[in-house]
Design a protein around this motif. Structure first.
Motif, PDB file in Angstrom:
ATOM      1  N   LEU A 661      31.364  47.484  39.671  1.00  0.00           N
ATOM      2  CA  LEU A 661      30.316  46.257  40.109  1.00  0.00           C
ATOM      3  C   LEU A 661      30.505  46.673  41.522  1.00  0.00           C
ATOM      4  O   LEU A 661      29.241  46.674  42.099  1.00  0.00           O
ATOM      5  N   LEU A 662      31.440  46.639  42.351  1.00  0.00           N
ATOM      6  CA  LEU A 662      31.064  46.906  43.605  1.00  0.00           C
ATOM      7  C   LEU A 662      30.206  48.039  44.165  1.00  0.00           C
ATOM      8  O   LEU A 662      29.451  47.899  45.054  1.00  0.00           O
ATOM      9  N   PRO A 663      30.471  49.367  43.661  1.00  0.00           N
ATOM     10  CA  PRO A 663      29.590  50.260  43.990  1.00  0.00           C
ATOM     11  C   PRO A 663      27.976  49.815  43.727  1.00  0.00           C
ATOM     12  O   PRO A 663      27.027  50.144  44.227  1.00  0.00           O
ATOM     13  N   GLU A 664      27.733  49.529  42.509  1.00  0.00           N
ATOM     14  CA  GLU A 664      26.544  49.004  41.991  1.00  0.00           C
ATOM     15  C   GLU A 664      25.999  47.705  42.957  1.00  0.00           C
ATOM     16  O   GLU A 664      24.669  47.799  43.325  1.00  0.00           O
ATOM     17  N   CYS A 665      26.931  46.899  43.567  1.00  0.00           N
ATOM     18  CA  CYS A 665      26.253  45.825  44.319  1.00  0.00           C
ATOM     19  C   CYS A 665      26.022  46.363  45.690  1.00  0.00           C
ATOM     20  O   CYS A 665      24.668  46.094  46.175  1.00  0.00           O
ATOM     21  N   LEU A 666      26.644  47.455  46.290  1.00  0.00           N
ATOM     22  CA  LEU A 666      26.569  48.334  47.453  1.00  0.00           C
ATOM     23  C   LEU A 666      24.959  49.033  47.285  1.00  0.00           C
ATOM     24  O   LEU A 666      24.387  49.117  48.253  1.00  0.00           O
ATOM     25  N   LYS A 667      24.984  49.718  46.175  1.00  0.00           N
ATOM     26  CA  LYS A 667      23.733  50.256  45.816  1.00  0.00           C
ATOM     27  C   LYS A 667      22.522  49.435  45.958  1.00  0.00           C
ATOM     28  O   LYS A 667      21.340  49.964  46.369  1.00  0.00           O
ATOM     29  N   ALA A 668      22.606  48.249  45.394  1.00  0.00           N
ATOM     30  CA  ALA A 668      21.349  47.338  45.269  1.00  0.00           C
ATOM     31  C   ALA A 668      21.084  47.038  46.782  1.00  0.00           C
ATOM     32  O   ALA A 668      19.681  46.899  47.026  1.00  0.00           O
ATOM     33  N   ASN A 793      34.784  53.289  54.344  1.00  0.00           N
ATOM     34  CA  ASN A 793      36.386  54.080  54.300  1.00  0.00           C
ATOM     35  C   ASN A 793      37.454  53.226  54.777  1.00  0.00           C
ATOM     36  O   ASN A 793      38.771  53.060  54.003  1.00  0.00           O
ATOM     37  N   PHE A 794      37.407  52.396  55.587  1.00  0.00           N
ATOM     38  CA  PHE A 794      38.552  51.259  55.889  1.00  0.00           C
ATOM     39  C   PHE A 794      38.845  50.152  54.588  1.00  0.00           C
ATOM     40  O   PHE A 794      39.781  49.926  54.079  1.00  0.00           O
ATOM     41  N   LEU A 795      37.582  50.116  54.071  1.00  0.00           N
ATOM     42  CA  LEU A 795      37.686  49.056  52.891  1.00  0.00           C
ATOM     43  C   LEU A 795      38.498  49.796  51.814  1.00  0.00           C
ATOM     44  O   LEU A 795      39.383  49.138  51.029  1.00  0.00           O
ATOM     45  N   VAL A 796      38.450  51.011  51.422  1.00  0.00           N
ATOM     46  CA  VAL A 796      39.330  51.705  50.417  1.00  0.00           C
ATOM     47  C   VAL A 796      40.757  51.656  50.738  1.00  0.00           C
ATOM     48  O   VAL A 796      41.445  51.457  49.845  1.00  0.00           O
ATOM     49  N   ALA A 797      41.092  51.793  52.047  1.00  0.00           N
ATOM     50  CA  ALA A 797      42.281  51.862  52.487  1.00  0.00           C
ATOM     51  C   ALA A 797      42.894  50.365  52.175  1.00  0.00           C
ATOM     52  O   ALA A 797      44.121  50.347  51.819  1.00  0.00           O
ATOM     53  N   VAL A 798      42.369  49.386  52.579  1.00  0.00           N
ATOM     54  CA  VAL A 798      42.953  48.033  52.488  1.00  0.00           C
ATOM     55  C   VAL A 798      42.999  47.676  51.081  1.00  0.00           C
ATOM     56  O   VAL A 798      43.787  47.100  50.708  1.00  0.00           O
ATOM     57  N   LEU A 799      41.933  48.176  50.325  1.00  0.00           N
ATOM     58  CA  LEU A 799      42.104  47.858  48.742  1.00  0.00           C
ATOM     59  C   LEU A 799      43.419  48.595  48.212  1.00  0.00           C
ATOM     60  O   LEU A 799      44.113  48.033  47.194  1.00  0.00           O
ATOM     61  N   MET A 800      43.468  49.847  48.602  1.00  0.00           N
ATOM     62  CA  MET A 800      44.792  50.565  48.148  1.00  0.00           C
ATOM     63  C   MET A 800      46.153  49.472  48.356  1.00  0.00           C
ATOM     64  O   MET A 800      47.037  49.734  47.611  1.00  0.00           O
ATOM     65  N   ALA A 801      46.260  49.041  49.771  1.00  0.00           N
ATOM     66  CA  ALA A 801      47.358  48.372  50.142  1.00  0.00           C
ATOM     67  C   ALA A 801      47.140  46.704  49.692  1.00  0.00           C
ATOM     68  O   ALA A 801      48.149  46.005  50.259  1.00  0.00           O
ATOM     69  N   THR A 802      46.404  46.536  48.725  1.00  0.00           N
ATOM     70  CA  THR A 802      46.493  45.035  48.402  1.00  0.00           C
ATOM     71  C   THR A 802      46.675  44.908  46.926  1.00  0.00           C
ATOM     72  O   THR A 802      46.384  45.824  46.361  1.00  0.00           O
ATOM     73  N   LYS A 803      47.107  43.886  46.441  1.00  0.00           N
ATOM     74  CA  LYS A 803      47.548  43.614  45.176  1.00  0.00           C
ATOM     75  C   LYS A 803      46.435  43.220  44.522  1.00  0.00           C
ATOM     76  O   LYS A 803      45.339  42.885  44.902  1.00  0.00           O
ATOM     77  N   PRO A 804      46.433  43.397  43.161  1.00  0.00           N
ATOM     78  CA  PRO A 804      45.272  43.254  42.284  1.00  0.00           C
ATOM     79  C   PRO A 804      44.315  41.984  42.674  1.00  0.00           C
ATOM     80  O   PRO A 804      43.190  41.991  42.659  1.00  0.00           O
ATOM     81  N   LEU A 805      44.836  40.817  42.574  1.00  0.00           N
ATOM     82  CA  LEU A 805      44.164  39.605  42.920  1.00  0.00           C
ATOM     83  C   LEU A 805      43.610  39.549  44.183  1.00  0.00           C
ATOM     84  O   LEU A 805      42.453  38.915  44.601  1.00  0.00           O
ATOM     85  N   GLY A 806      44.320  40.378  45.137  1.00  0.00           N
ATOM     86  CA  GLY A 806      43.822  40.450  46.656  1.00  0.00           C
ATOM     87  C   GLY A 806      42.710  41.353  46.633  1.00  0.00           C
ATOM     88  O   GLY A 806      41.566  41.185  47.607  1.00  0.00           O
ATOM     89  N   GLU A 807      42.469  42.260  45.744  1.00  0.00           N
ATOM     90  CA  GLU A 807      41.522  43.225  45.784  1.00  0.00           C
ATOM     91  C   GLU A 807      40.259  42.484  45.289  1.00  0.00           C
ATOM     92  O   GLU A 807      38.953  42.713  45.386  1.00  0.00           O
ATOM     93  N   LEU A 808      40.437  41.573  44.088  1.00  0.00           N
ATOM     94  CA  LEU A 808      39.437  40.661  43.728  1.00  0.00           C
ATOM     95  C   LEU A 808      38.732  40.050  45.003  1.00  0.00           C
ATOM     96  O   LEU A 808      37.410  39.552  44.950  1.00  0.00           O
ATOM     97  N   SER A 809      39.674  39.206  45.403  1.00  0.00           N
ATOM     98  CA  SER A 809      39.239  38.708  46.881  1.00  0.00           C
ATOM     99  C   SER A 809      38.462  39.402  47.935  1.00  0.00           C
ATOM    100  O   SER A 809      37.290  39.159  48.520  1.00  0.00           O
ATOM    101  N   LEU A 810      38.910  40.645  47.802  1.00  0.00           N
ATOM    102  CA  LEU A 810      38.164  41.705  48.812  1.00  0.00           C
ATOM    103  C   LEU A 810      36.672  41.980  48.151  1.00  0.00           C
ATOM    104  O   LEU A 810      35.844  42.320  48.994  1.00  0.00           O
ATOM    105  N   PHE A 811      36.779  42.336  47.055  1.00  0.00           N
ATOM    106  CA  PHE A 811      35.356  42.174  46.482  1.00  0.00           C
ATOM    107  C   PHE A 811      34.491  41.195  46.657  1.00  0.00           C
ATOM    108  O   PHE A 811      33.274  41.552  46.868  1.00  0.00           O
ATOM    109  N   LEU A 812      34.956  40.085  46.490  1.00  0.00           N
ATOM    110  CA  LEU A 812      33.997  38.979  46.712  1.00  0.00           C
ATOM    111  C   LEU A 812      33.680  38.689  48.298  1.00  0.00           C
ATOM    112  O   LEU A 812      32.604  38.446  48.589  1.00  0.00           O
TER     113      LEU A 812
END
Length: 988
Positions: A661-668, A793-812
């Motif tokens: 979903l996130l790449p598709e949102c950015l694409k849009a 680039n930095f978003l990917v690094a932060v996603l890697m260091a964040t737990k699953p529900l935190g990654e969902l929060s970053l997506f939002l």
């Protein structure tokens, strides 16, 4: 002739371009240099505040000795075995019939012995003094002194203790100390251990549940054999499995139950091995909260367990009124952890450490009231000697008179020993209370300097970013920097001259020089401004340039409300809900503003803008509501809050969905400006998508590894899983933080050249050639589309260091940021303060919805071992920073995007850079305002009951956020300037 003229013209054009390019480059770096000056000034202010506020106590270097070298020894114990089970919470060791919690009824041996062998054993609540971090607890358990808040920061940097303690007393009295387990002990006491019997293990890898415990079990039983007992007098074993299980999974996980069962078997085996002359002590250094963390002062964190055992009858009991009678039985009296110090010292015949403030545990001596009275007298005498040696404590007449009364009573031939013991307890309690109050003396001079520097920095940044015209600022930048650097040396000279005359107690030469640097920067900014403008003129511009309309008043209201949170402990506790409410309010007001736009049958673009504005306003509100449902509650929020921040199968499954979903949102969003070209396709459709899939795989493996349904399967190789996880995390972090940023710096361009006969897209620039037109697709967002890839680039690094529900929060969060950018464009607020204020609020909202609170125990330390299994700088620290401040990093980078989003290459790039710098400095200023408000309120409430529990942690968090944002802002202004200059060279 034509050729010569053409060459001259080309040369003139080239010279002009070179001059413009040089001017652009100089202008860009001048902003960077001035921003660095502001950052230094803020750091100096924060440093002075922390120096004055973080309490420290003077440690006396005296060492206790016994009169005529003949110490009082009321016991038969010649040896002692001290077992520390890290984070052994008291309720882990008492029965709880009918409980379904996994941590209950797994370690019954301690309670059972106190019921069946009451004269041989003792079980007490062992109350820790906050901060409940291991290193500070070990200091208290060995010296008998109290920690101060500043000690918490040294939990990962322990030095050899230089104050008197019972371990050094053992060494000086020719006793041999064996040690096994947590290497924190060797950091503190290594010179006093028998080096041949010292077996330390790495302590900070909280994802390793077994190495330390297995090492202790491997070495302790050979040392307990009769042939080896003569090699040691005291043996210390510190196990970490319970603590690590709590940090990683929380106390309710099956791994905790397994660990407690292992400890139960281990202690039972140790009991069977000790002899009649050996005292066994089993204790926790602190507890843990319901998330498995510790560091604060909640009931679950401070209540540890203390168990003492002897094969000979030795322990007495007090009257029932001294004990907490519960369904599980009685004899659960509470004692302070510092009380262990005089107790163990006396039982082993050692001098009581000089700085001790504890009192003997009465049950260890009251089988003989003469011994209890002697033990109490020895202790109060040691406490009084300590007080007399301290210039701060010696003048307390009430304490001195109480001791004198005790001394005179004790020296009588006959006295009521029961009354004497009560009086001794009262003396120690009063002395301890006075010490706590006296050590809470703040350095108000340093605090005042720090708060004042923050306030001055705030005023200067407001003037710089919002009051003085950009064209003037651009002209003055070099003056600011040059005068500032010169003034630093002048300031150092002046402040040190004052220092050598006044010689204030709280400032030395180094601090005086640091203050001079701060004054120099202030002078460097003020002198060029005062040369052009008067203070009344500057004040008059505030209303015109800062408070210039409804949106400005709204932004000021949001900022003021957020700052006023720090005036109430209740508001600080519920800051997450308040921030979410403010963001929802912005979305609602934006919705109203878009609904107020008039519909026009002849203006299609205006109608479309209205529809899009309504859509993005609604999306912003919905996304904020979804984000606020992800919670990790503070202790104080219970029972009105329920935590749901856990690693579950459904949360991991959602990671795979969001990786699509996130790449598709950015694409849009890229397609709005036709910018989804070339580099954007590679970065988003491939780089981001595949990276997010890898992150989802990582957490899938993590869940498999620690789910009892899978980890017990024979075909699951845990070592292979660990290797795969390490490979994934190292690869993602390496690519996102290093390789991708290097690639980005070589200039990804999100544009495409098309040759068509007819195309009227507004996002394309046309050039005619022989009947055909060449179109540059994506021309309308060349800056924003290129720069946003750096954020990815930095978003990917932060996603890697964040737990699953935190990654969902970053997506939002990313989707909220994109909607915010569109609203800024639709409502024509790109460079308006309200967008920057909302961006700052989004960072705080994401902090709370990624499983954090402004408390020490909410820090997710286990993330430090994401890419390494050992302690290795900076590979442990980087993931923790990304995890804790991920939202602030993303929003700080986005602040540089506000001025370049949906903007074609500018004919005035210097003006564009000035707008970028203005937004970035205002973003810093917002967080500086919050830090200033927090430091001011914390200083005001420094005597408040909740200062160390609520106000101080929030204040320190504000200071840390300010430091992180300043660091990221440097990256942002350099990167945005790089993008602007790149397209200047391309278009010219």
């Amino acid at each position: 002739m034509d050729s010569v003229l053409r060459q001259r013209i080309l040369k003139q054009v080239g010279d002009r371009l070179n001059i413009r390019a040089k001017k652009l480059n100089n202008s860009h770096w001048s902003y960077v240099k001035v921003l660095i000056l502001f950052i230094i000034l803020q750091l100096i202010g924060v440093t002075f505040f922390l120096k004055g506020f973080l309490l420290s106590r003077t440690v006396l270097d005296n060492t206790s000795t016994c009169v005529n070298e003949n110490c009082f020894k009321p016991s038969h114990f010649n040896k002692a075995v001290l077992i520390v089970i890290d984070a052994l919470r008291f309720d882990f060791v008492i029965p709880n019939e009918g409980s379904k919690e996994m941590y209950h009824n797994q370690l019954p041996v301690l309670y059972d012995l106190t019921q069946s062998h009451k004269e041989n054993s003792l079980l007490l609540k062992f109350i820790a003094d906050p901060p409940t971090t291991t290193l500070q607890r070990l200091k208290g358990l060995t010296t008998g002194s109290l920690p101060t808040f500043i000690d918490a920061g040294s939990n990962f940097n322990g030095d050899v203790i230089d104050e008197d303690n019972w371990i050094s007393q053992l060494y000086y009295n020719n006793k041999s100390v064996a040690f096994i387990g947590d290497d924190t002990w060797t950091a503190l006491f290594n010179p006093f251990f028998n080096q041949k019997l010292s077996f330390p293990y790495d302590s900070l890898n909280v994802w390793d549940l077994h190495t330390v415990d297995n090492g202790v079990i491997e070495h302790i039983f050979p040392l307990l054999e009769n042939n080896n007992k003569k090699d040691w007098d005291v043996m210390i074993a510190h196990l970490l499995g319970v603590d690590h299980a709590g940090h990683r999974y929380g106390p309710k996980h099956f791994s905790m139950a397994a660990k407690l069962k292992q400890m139960n078997e281990f202690i039972s085996n140790v009991i069977s091995e000790i002899d009649n002359e050996t005292l066994l002590l089993v204790m926790g250094d602190h507890g843990m909260d319901q998330t498995g963390n510790h560091g604060g002062e909640s009931k679950d964190e401070v209540e540890a367990a203390l168990f003492m055992y002897s094969k000979k009858p030795f322990f007495g009991r007090l009257e029932d009124s001294y004990y907490n009678i519960s369904n599980a039985g009685k004899y659960h009296r509470s004692v302070n952890q510092i009380d262990l110090v005089p107790t163990l010292s006396l039982l082993l015949g050692l001098p009581i450490p000089y700085n001790n403030l504890g009192i003997p545990i009465q049950e260890c001596f009251n089988n003989n009231i003469e011994n209890l009275a002697r033990a109490n007298f020895e202790t109060v005498t040691q406490i009084q000697n300590y007080r007399n040696s301290s210039s701060i404590l010696a003048g307390d007449e009430e304490i001195n008179n109480k001791y004198q009364e005790l001394f005179e009573i004790y020296k009588k031939n006959s006295y009521d020993k029961t009354d004497f013991n009560v009086a001794a307890l009262n003396y120690q309690a009063l002395s301890l209370d006075r010490c706590k109050n006296l050590w809470a003396r703040f350095d108000l001079l340093s605090i005042s300097i720090g708060v004042s520097l923050l306030f001055v920095s705030l005023c200067l940044m407001l003037t710089y970013s919002k009051i003085i015209p950009s064209i003037v600022i651009c002209q003055l930048n070099d003056q600011f920097f040059n005068v500032g650097v010169f003034s630093m040396f002048l300031g150092i000279t002046i402040t040190n001259s004052i220092f050598f005359v006044l010689r204030p107690e709280t400032l030395n030469f180094a601090w005086s020089s640091l203050l001079g640097v701060g004054f120099g920067i202030i002078i460097g900014i003020l002198v060029p401004l005062m040369d052009r403008y008067s203070i009344p003129w500057l004040l008059a511009q505030i209303r015109e340039n800062v408070l210039d309309g409804g949106w400005s008043y709204l932004s000021f209201a949001f900022l003021l409300i957020h700052c006023l949170i720090f005036a109430s402990n209740s508001f600080v506790i519920w800051e997450d809900k308040i921030v979410s409410f403010l963001l929802s309010t912005f979305g609602f007001i934006s919705l109203i503003r878009n609904l107020q736009k008039k519909y026009s049958a002849n203006d299609t673009s205006s109608n479309l803008s209205k529809i899009l504005g309504i859509y993005h306003s609604l999306m912003f509100i919905i996304l904020q509501r979804l984000s606020s449902t992800i919670t990790l509650c503070r202790e104080e929020q219970h029972p009105y809050c329920r935590s749901n921040f856990e690693i579950t199968w459904w949360s991991v499954l959602l990671l795979y969905i969001t990786s699509y979903l996130l790449p598709e949102c950015l694409k849009a969003f890229y397609n709005i400006t036709s910018s989804y070209q070339t580099a954007a396709q590679m970065w988003i459709s491939k780089g981001l998508k595949y990276s997010m899939v890898c992150v989802a795989v990582y957490w899938t493996l993590e869940l498999i590894e620690h789910d009892d349904k899978f980890s017990s399967l024979s075909f699951i190789n845990l070592e292979v899983l660990k290797s795969i996880k390490l490979t994934i995390s190292r690869t993602i972090l390496g690519i996102s933080l290093i390789a991708a940023n290097i690639s980005w710096s070589f200039g990804p361009i999100c544009i495409k050249l098309e040759i068509n006969d007819n195309n009227n897209s507004k996002e394309k620039s046309a050039v005619s050639n022989k009947g055909k037109e060449a179109y540059i697709v994506g021309y309308g967002n060349v800056y924003g589309s290129s720069y946003f890839l750096l954020i990815v680039n930095f978003l990917v690094a932060v996603l890697m260091a964040t737990k699953p529900l935190g990654e969902l929060s970053l997506f939002l969060l990313v989707n909220q940021i994109l909607s915010l950018l569109e609203l800024a464009d639709i409502l024509q607020l790109k460079n308006h303060s309200i967008i920057t204020v909302v961006l700052s609020l989004l960072a705080y909202s994401n902090f709370f919805s990624t499983g954090h609170q402004a408390t020490l125990q909410s820090i997710q330390w286990e993330i430090g071992f994401l890419a390494t299994e050992t302690i290795m700088f900076p590979f442990n620290q980087i993931p923790i920073i990304l995890n804790t401040f991920g939202g602030f990093i993303i929003c700080s980078l986005t602040a540089g995007l506000l001025s370049v989003y949906k903007r074609s290459p500018s004919s005035k790039p210097i003006t564009l850079i000035s707008k970028i710098a203005e937004n970035l400095i205002f973003f810093i200023m917002i967080n500086l305002f919050l830090a200033f408000g927090s430091t001011l309120m914390t200083t005001f409430f420094r005597r408040h009951l909740m200062v160390w529990k609520i106000f101080a942690p929030r204040c320190f968090f504000s200071c840390m956020v300010l430091i992180v944002i300043n660091a990221i802002t440097i990256i942002t202004i350099v990167s945005t300037g790089f993008v602007v200059k790149k397209f200047f060279y391309i278009t010219n």
